[in-house]
Design a protein around this motif. Structure first.
Motif, PDB file in Angstrom:
ATOM      1  N   LEU A  38       4.729 -21.229  -3.974  1.00  0.00           N
ATOM      2  CA  LEU A  38       4.873 -19.801  -4.308  1.00  0.00           C
ATOM      3  C   LEU A  38       6.358 -19.432  -4.187  1.00  0.00           C
ATOM      4  O   LEU A  38       6.766 -18.690  -3.290  1.00  0.00           O
ATOM      5  N   SER A  39       7.147 -19.971  -5.119  1.00  0.00           N
ATOM      6  CA  SER A  39       8.598 -19.864  -4.968  1.00  0.00           C
ATOM      7  C   SER A  39       9.104 -18.433  -5.108  1.00  0.00           C
ATOM      8  O   SER A  39      10.188 -18.100  -4.645  1.00  0.00           O
ATOM      9  N   GLU A  40       8.316 -17.584  -5.738  1.00  0.00           N
ATOM     10  CA  GLU A  40       8.838 -16.235  -6.004  1.00  0.00           C
ATOM     11  C   GLU A  40       8.362 -15.193  -5.002  1.00  0.00           C
ATOM     12  O   GLU A  40       8.593 -14.000  -5.178  1.00  0.00           O
ATOM     13  N   VAL A  41       7.691 -15.654  -3.964  1.00  0.00           N
ATOM     14  CA  VAL A  41       7.146 -14.661  -3.032  1.00  0.00           C
ATOM     15  C   VAL A  41       8.301 -13.940  -2.320  1.00  0.00           C
ATOM     16  O   VAL A  41       9.283 -14.551  -1.895  1.00  0.00           O
ATOM     17  N   GLY A  42       8.167 -12.614  -2.261  1.00  0.00           N
ATOM     18  CA  GLY A  42       9.219 -11.806  -1.629  1.00  0.00           C
ATOM     19  C   GLY A  42       9.008 -11.738  -0.126  1.00  0.00           C
ATOM     20  O   GLY A  42       7.884 -11.561   0.339  1.00  0.00           O
ATOM     21  N   ASP A  43      10.094 -11.908   0.625  1.00  0.00           N
ATOM     22  CA  ASP A  43       9.906 -11.936   2.083  1.00  0.00           C
ATOM     23  C   ASP A  43       9.412 -10.597   2.626  1.00  0.00           C
ATOM     24  O   ASP A  43       8.569 -10.556   3.511  1.00  0.00           O
ATOM     25  N   ALA A  44       9.905  -9.490   2.050  1.00  0.00           N
ATOM     26  CA  ALA A  44       9.457  -8.187   2.538  1.00  0.00           C
ATOM     27  C   ALA A  44       7.952  -8.013   2.312  1.00  0.00           C
ATOM     28  O   ALA A  44       7.248  -7.452   3.157  1.00  0.00           O
ATOM     29  N   SER A  45       7.462  -8.542   1.181  1.00  0.00           N
ATOM     30  CA  SER A  45       6.026  -8.460   0.909  1.00  0.00           C
ATOM     31  C   SER A  45       5.246  -9.231   1.955  1.00  0.00           C
ATOM     32  O   SER A  45       4.202  -8.773   2.439  1.00  0.00           O
ATOM     33  N   VAL A  46       5.776 -10.397   2.311  1.00  0.00           N
ATOM     34  CA  VAL A  46       5.073 -11.206   3.319  1.00  0.00           C
ATOM     35  C   VAL A  46       5.082 -10.514   4.668  1.00  0.00           C
ATOM     36  O   VAL A  46       4.049 -10.424   5.340  1.00  0.00           O
ATOM     37  N   TYR A  47       6.248  -9.982   5.059  1.00  0.00           N
ATOM     38  CA  TYR A  47       6.324  -9.322   6.371  1.00  0.00           C
ATOM     39  C   TYR A  47       5.391  -8.114   6.420  1.00  0.00           C
ATOM     40  O   TYR A  47       4.737  -7.868   7.429  1.00  0.00           O
ATOM     41  N   GLY A  48       5.365  -7.367   5.331  1.00  0.00           N
ATOM     42  CA  GLY A  48       4.459  -6.217   5.274  1.00  0.00           C
ATOM     43  C   GLY A  48       3.006  -6.657   5.361  1.00  0.00           C
ATOM     44  O   GLY A  48       2.202  -6.047   6.086  1.00  0.00           O
TER      45      GLY A  48
END
Lengths: 117, 362
Positions: A38-48
Motif C-alpha cells: 500500500l505504497s500510497e497510504v497517507g501517514d495522517a490517515s493511518v494515525y487517525g
C-alpha cells in the motif's frame, strides 16, 4: 485505479491486519503497510485510523519512553479488534471474490451460448 | 502524558505544534490522543525521507481529523458571517496558515509565539500607564515606570494589569475562547492601541526623567541659594582671614562683586554663632564669626555670651604673599619699615584692622 480511493473503505481492515501479529508504533505501522504494497497510504490517515480504532476498543495503546528521542506510542490489537478483523476480513474476501468473478468476464450461460455460436 | 519533552528536530516540532493548533477545537483529551507520539513518528519519517516529507500541516490536520472520525474543523464564526468579506478573510487566514507552516517560516513563527508572554506584560504596562493617569493627583517621586502615582499604588496597578492581560492572553477571561466578532475586534483594537501607545509613553517617560532632573537641579540650586556660601560643594560656616603678610585679621567685612554681603548660612547658625552688629542689625558677612560653646536657641540665651569666643583658626599665621599691583613695602632694607610693620601689628591687636587689605591696595 487510484489506490487512495480504494483504501478509504478498507483502511481499518488493513491497519488491523498489520497490527495483529505484532504491536507497532504509528510510523512503524505505516511502514508495514507500505512495505506490504500500500505504497500510497497517507501517514495522517493511518494515525487517525489508529486513534479511531483505539476509541472503538479495537486497539490498545501504550507509550514507551525513549532515551534518545520523543516517546513512542504503541498500538496492539484487542479481542474486539481480532473479532472485527475476522468479520471484515470475511466480508472483504467475499467482496473480492465477487469482484474477481465480475472481472473474469461473463459467466457462461446456456442462452448466450446458443446466441454466440 | 507529554511526548514533547525530548529533543526533536525544530521543523518537526513546529509542524506538530501547528497541527495541534489546527485541532484546537477538539477536546484536550482527543487532541492529545490524536497527536501523541506524532513527533516520534514524524522524526522517523524525516530521518528516512528528509524534511520535505512534512507537507502542508493544514492538509495533514484535515486528513488526521477525517481518518479519526471527527467532524471537519468548524470555521470560526468571525468568518461565517458576511459573504464577500467572510470569504476574503477566510482566504487570508488560510494563506496566513500556509505561510507560517512553511518549513522555513514555521520555526521562526514558533519562536515568536514563545514571546507572547512578553507581549502580555508590555500591553499590561501600557494599560497600567493609562490607569495611572486616571488616578487623581500627581505624585512627583513615584515609581519611575508609572509616573504620577505613589510606589505602592503603582505596583498594585501594574500587578493587576499584568495578571489581567495574562489571563486574557491565556483565554481564561474575556474574550476567552470566544470567537464572537465584536469581542475579537475590540481586543484587536485594544492591542493595536497598546502598540501605538508604547512609543508615546516612552517619549513621555523620557520627558518625565528630564523634568525630574530639572526639578532636582533647581531644588539643588534653591538649597544653595538659601544656604549661603559654599566652597567646592561644601558649606562655608566661618572664614579665617589673613593679610598679605600672613597675619590673622579680625572684623573683615566681605562683599561680592555686586556689593552683596558674603554672608554664611549654616545649619543652626543663629544659635551657635555670634554675629557682628551694625546698630541693632546683625551682620553675618563680618569674619571671623564668634562661636558659642553650646547652642543658644532663644533670644534671652543669645544675650548671654558666656563661653563664646572667636574660633581658633587652623594656623596662627599664613605665608606672606605679594601681588605685582601692590607696591613693595620696602620691607627688606630699612628699620623704618620694621617699625611700620610693628605699628600695623599693634593696630590689629587693637581690633581696628577691618578691611586692612582693602586699605593696602590703595
Amino acid at each position: 485505479m487510484d489506490q487512495t480511493q480504494l483504501l478509504k473503505g478498507v483502511l481499518d481492515l488493513a491497519v488491523l491486519a498489520v497490527v495483529q501479529g505484532e504491536d507497532g508504533y504509528g510510523y512503524d505501522i505505516v511502514r508495514r503497510m507500505r512495505d506490504g504494497g500500500l505504497s500510497e497510504v497517507g501517514d495522517a490517515s493511518v494515525y487517525g485510523t489508529l486513534r479511531r480504532l483505539y476509541a472503538a476498543g479495537a486497539l490498545t495503546s501504550y507509550v514507551v519512553p525513549s532515551e534518545s528521542g520523543p516517546h513512542r506510542k504503541y498500538y496492539g490489537i484487542t479481542p474486539i479488534g481480532r473479532d472485527q478483523l475476522k468479520r471484515q476480513g470475511d466480508d472483504w474476501r467475499a467482496f473480492a471474490t465477487t469482484l474477481d468473478g465480475l472481472l473474469a468476464g461473463p459467466v457462461p450461460h446456456p442462452t448466450s451460448q446458443g446466441a454466440s455460436a | 502524558m507529554n511526548t514533547t519533552e525530548l529533543p526533536v528536530r525544530p521543523d518537526v516540532s513546529a509542524f506538530v505544534a501547528r497541527v495541534r493548533e489546527l485541532l484546537d477545537d477538539l477536546s484536550d483529551e482527543d487532541r492529545l490522543e490524536l497527536t501523541e507520539g506524532l513527533e516520534a513518528d514524524l522524526t522517523d519519517q524525516v530521518a528516512e525521507h528528509g524534511g520535505a516529507v512534512l507537507g502542508d500541516p493544514v492538509e495533514y490536520a484535515r486528513e488526521l481529523r477525517a481518518a479519526a472520525g471527527f467532524e471537519p474543523a468548524a470555521r470560526p464564526s468571525i468568518l461565517r458571517g458576511g459573504v464577500g468579506l467572510g470569504d476574503l478573510a477566510r482566504e487570508g487566514v488560510e494563506r496566513w496558515d500556509r505561510w507560517i507552516s512553511h518549513p522555513r517560516v514555521a520555526p521562526v513563527w514558533q519562536g515568536i509565539l514563545v514571546l507572547r508572554p512578553a507581549w502580555w506584560v508590555l500591553r499590561a504596562w501600557a494599560a497600567a500607564v493609562v490607569v495611572a493617569r486616571l488616578v487623581p493627583g500627581w505624585y512627583d517621586y513615584g515609581f519611575v515606570w508609572l509616573p504620577g502615582v505613589e510606589q505602592a499604588t503603582a505596583l498594585l496597578i501594574l500587578l493587576v494589569c499584568v495578571v489581567g492581560s495574562t489571563l486574557v492572553g491565556l483565554g481564561r477571561v474575556w474574550p476567552g475562547g470566544s470567537t464572537a466578532v465584536l469581542a475579537r475586534t475590540v481586543l484587536l483594537l485594544l492591542n493595536l492601541g497598546a502598540i501605538l501607545a508604547v512609543p508615546v509613553i516612552l517619549g513621555q517617560l523620557e520627558q518625565q526623567s528630564w523634568n525630574r532632573y530639572d526639578d532636582g537641579y533647581s531644588d539643588g540650586q534653591w538649597d544653595a541659594g538659601q544656604g549661603g556660601l559654599t566652597n567646592r560643594g561644601n558649606e562655608v560656616c566661618n572664614i579665617s582671614a589673613y593679610d598679605a603678610e600672613g597675619q590673622p585679621l579680625t572684623g573683615v567685612q566681605l562683599f561680592d562683586q555686586s556689593g552683596r554681603p558674603l554672608a554664611v548660612g549654616c545649619y543652626d547658625q543663629q544659635a551657635v554663632k555670634v554675629p557682628w552688629v551694625l546698630g541693632d542689625v546683625t551682620r553675618w558677612n563680618v569674619y571671623p564669626l564668634g562661636e558659642r560653646d553650646r547652642p543658644a536657641r532663644s533670644e534671652r540665651r543669645r544675650a548671654d555670651l558666656t563661653g563664646a569666643a572667636f574660633p581658633t583658626p587652623d594656623r596662627a599665621t599664613a605665608p606672606e604673599v605679594t601681588n605685582p599691583l601692590v607696591p613693595e613695602p620696602r620691607s627688606r632694607d630699612g628699620r623704618a619699615d620694621e617699625k611700620e610693620a610693628e605699628g600695623k601689628r599693634s593696630d590689629r591687636e587693637d581690633g581696628r584692622s577691618g578691611g586692612t587689605a582693602y586699605d593696602r591696595r590703595r
